[in-house]
Structures are given as C-alpha cells and as structure tokens.
Write a protein that holds these residues in place. Sequence first.
Motif, PDB file in Angstrom:
ATOM      1  N   LYS A  14       0.930  -1.218  -0.060  1.00  0.00           N
ATOM      2  CA  LYS A  14       0.008  -0.146   0.126  1.00  0.00           C
ATOM      3  C   LYS A  14       0.996   1.139   0.016  1.00  0.00           C
ATOM      4  N   THR A  15       1.847   1.089   0.871  1.00  0.00           N
ATOM      5  CA  THR A  15       2.686   2.411   0.829  1.00  0.00           C
ATOM      6  C   THR A  15       3.430   2.528  -0.441  1.00  0.00           C
ATOM      7  N   SER A 124      -2.236   0.948   9.510  1.00  0.00           N
ATOM      8  CA  SER A 124      -3.605   0.741   9.666  1.00  0.00           C
ATOM      9  C   SER A 124      -4.583   1.419  10.673  1.00  0.00           C
ATOM     10  N   SER A 125      -3.898   1.914  11.521  1.00  0.00           N
ATOM     11  CA  SER A 125      -4.502   2.553  12.768  1.00  0.00           C
ATOM     12  C   SER A 125      -4.968   3.745  12.458  1.00  0.00           C
ATOM     13  N   ASP A 126      -6.112   4.374  12.714  1.00  0.00           N
ATOM     14  CA  ASP A 126      -6.434   5.889  12.461  1.00  0.00           C
ATOM     15  C   ASP A 126      -5.677   6.793  13.598  1.00  0.00           C
ATOM     16  N   ASP A 159      -6.444   0.354   5.729  1.00  0.00           N
ATOM     17  CA  ASP A 159      -7.464  -1.050   5.312  1.00  0.00           C
ATOM     18  C   ASP A 159      -8.616  -0.521   4.557  1.00  0.00           C
ATOM     19  N   GLN A 160      -8.700   0.832   4.784  1.00  0.00           N
ATOM     20  CA  GLN A 160      -9.757   1.537   4.266  1.00  0.00           C
ATOM     21  C   GLN A 160      -9.791   1.669   2.728  1.00  0.00           C
ATOM     22  N   THR A 161     -11.035   1.644   2.085  1.00  0.00           N
ATOM     23  CA  THR A 161     -10.907   1.948   0.476  1.00  0.00           C
ATOM     24  C   THR A 161     -11.915   3.118   0.167  1.00  0.00           C
ATOM     25  N   PRO A 162     -11.478   4.164  -0.530  1.00  0.00           N
ATOM     26  CA  PRO A 162     -10.074   3.947  -1.023  1.00  0.00           C
ATOM     27  C   PRO A 162      -8.982   4.504  -0.226  1.00  0.00           C
ATOM     28  N   LEU A 163      -7.745   4.135  -0.398  1.00  0.00           N
ATOM     29  CA  LEU A 163      -6.485   4.364   0.370  1.00  0.00           C
ATOM     30  C   LEU A 163      -6.324   5.859   0.920  1.00  0.00           C
ATOM     31  N   LEU A 164      -6.589   6.444  -0.367  1.00  0.00           N
ATOM     32  CA  LEU A 164      -6.019   8.056  -0.332  1.00  0.00           C
ATOM     33  C   LEU A 164      -7.500   8.745  -0.580  1.00  0.00           C
ATOM     34  N   SER A 165      -7.648   9.832   0.519  1.00  0.00           N
ATOM     35  CA  SER A 165      -8.832  10.727   0.772  1.00  0.00           C
ATOM     36  C   SER A 165      -8.309  11.783  -0.668  1.00  0.00           C
TER      37      SER A 165
END
Length: 180
Positions: A14-15, A124-126, A159-165
């Motif tokens: 992901k990175t 993965s954490s917020d 872990d959220q989709t989409p990865l980028l806001s």
Amino acid sequence: MIVIINGSPNKKSKTMSVTNKLLEHTSESITTINTYDVNVQSCDDCQYCNYKIGCSKKDDMNDICEKLYEADTLILSAPIYFGGLSDKIMSIINRFQRFYSQKYILKEGSIPHFKNLILISTQSSDKTRMFNGAKETLNILDILFKPTYLGQILIPSSDQTPLLSEEDIQNINVIKKKMK
Ligand SMILES: Cc1cc2nc3c(=O)[nH]c(=O)nc-3n(C[C@H](O)[C@H](O)[C@H](O)COP(=O)(O)O)c2cc1C
C-alpha cells in the motif's frame, strides 16, 4: 535520479502504491532498493566510522551508498510496524551512522546531498500518533542530510478503501510540485 528505499515486504505494498502515485508521470530515472531483497547487516556500534570514512561491514550497503551519492531525490517508503518504520528500512537507516560520523566526528569528505528527501508511510490504525517515531527519524535525517526540500506523506487507516482521500491526493500533488 530518484532512489526509493522500499521498506515493505508486500508485493502489493500500500505504501508503494502511494509512492507510485507521487512519481506517476516523472521523467527522472528511478532506482528501487527493496529492503527485503538486500543483505544489509545491523549497525552494531563497532565505532569503525568514528575513526575512518566508511563502514567495517562488507555487504550490500556499499552499493546502496553509491546510489545515494548519485541520487537527487531519496524516498523512504515504509509501513509502520509497532510505532516505527519497519525493521528492514531501519537497518539501512541505522547504517547511515557512517555519514553521521563522517560529518560530525571526522569532518572529512562529503556525504550524499539530496534535493528532495521524502518520507512516505502507511499504517492501519487511525491514530496518527503512531507516525511520531517515523517523523522523528525523518527529522534526524533532515539534520544530517540537509535536503533542499523535505516532504512527508503519512496515510493512516490503510485498510480502508479508497486508501487515499481527496485531501491526501491534493497533498501529494503539492509535494509533486515542490519536488521539481
Ligand atoms: C509486524 C507489523 C506491525 C504493524 N504495526 C502497526 C502499528 O504499530 N500501527 C499501525 O497502525 N499499523 C501497524 N501495522 C499495519 C501496517 O502498518 C499496515 O498494514 C501498512 O499499511 C502496510 O503497508 P504495506 O502494504 O506497504 O506493507 C503492522 C503490520 C505488521 C505486519
């Protein structure tokens, strides 16, 4: 030349997907060092570099250092593991001690100079405080290498989709412009 040090073991990192977003459309040549494929021993504080330029260890770090001298841009691309950058990338960063000693103790020769030094990380954490260790590492590298431009892209909740806001994409575009 852009040198990426990829600290993720994942083929679909992901990175690295964030890193690729930053570098899409670049015309510069890119060299990627996959930290899980190279042989770099841990710094064991042997003190060699306090007395001589270089390092006592004979491994892939010599080739990596040569690439760093050629690089205009260094990108550190790594996930957060237990509140810090992943261990394989930290092994490489710890071996930058040779440059620290060369600059501050031996005061001889020149260490690599980067136009751009960019940290890209996901977790993965917020809870964004988990990036604090990585930010401090970047701060130390800023003091050591004194890049012309220092940038960071830190993406939580991977872990959220989409990865980028939308905001992340705007931030990436701002950094893209500043890197020129
Ligand atoms: C060993 C290990 C430790 C991790 N530690 C953390 C952590 O401290 N905080 C966090 O938010 N995520 C943690 N994660 C999750 C990763 O940071 C996250 O999945 C990241 O986006 C993976 O990036 P990659 O696909 O580029 O490898 C950990 C994952 C692993 C495998």
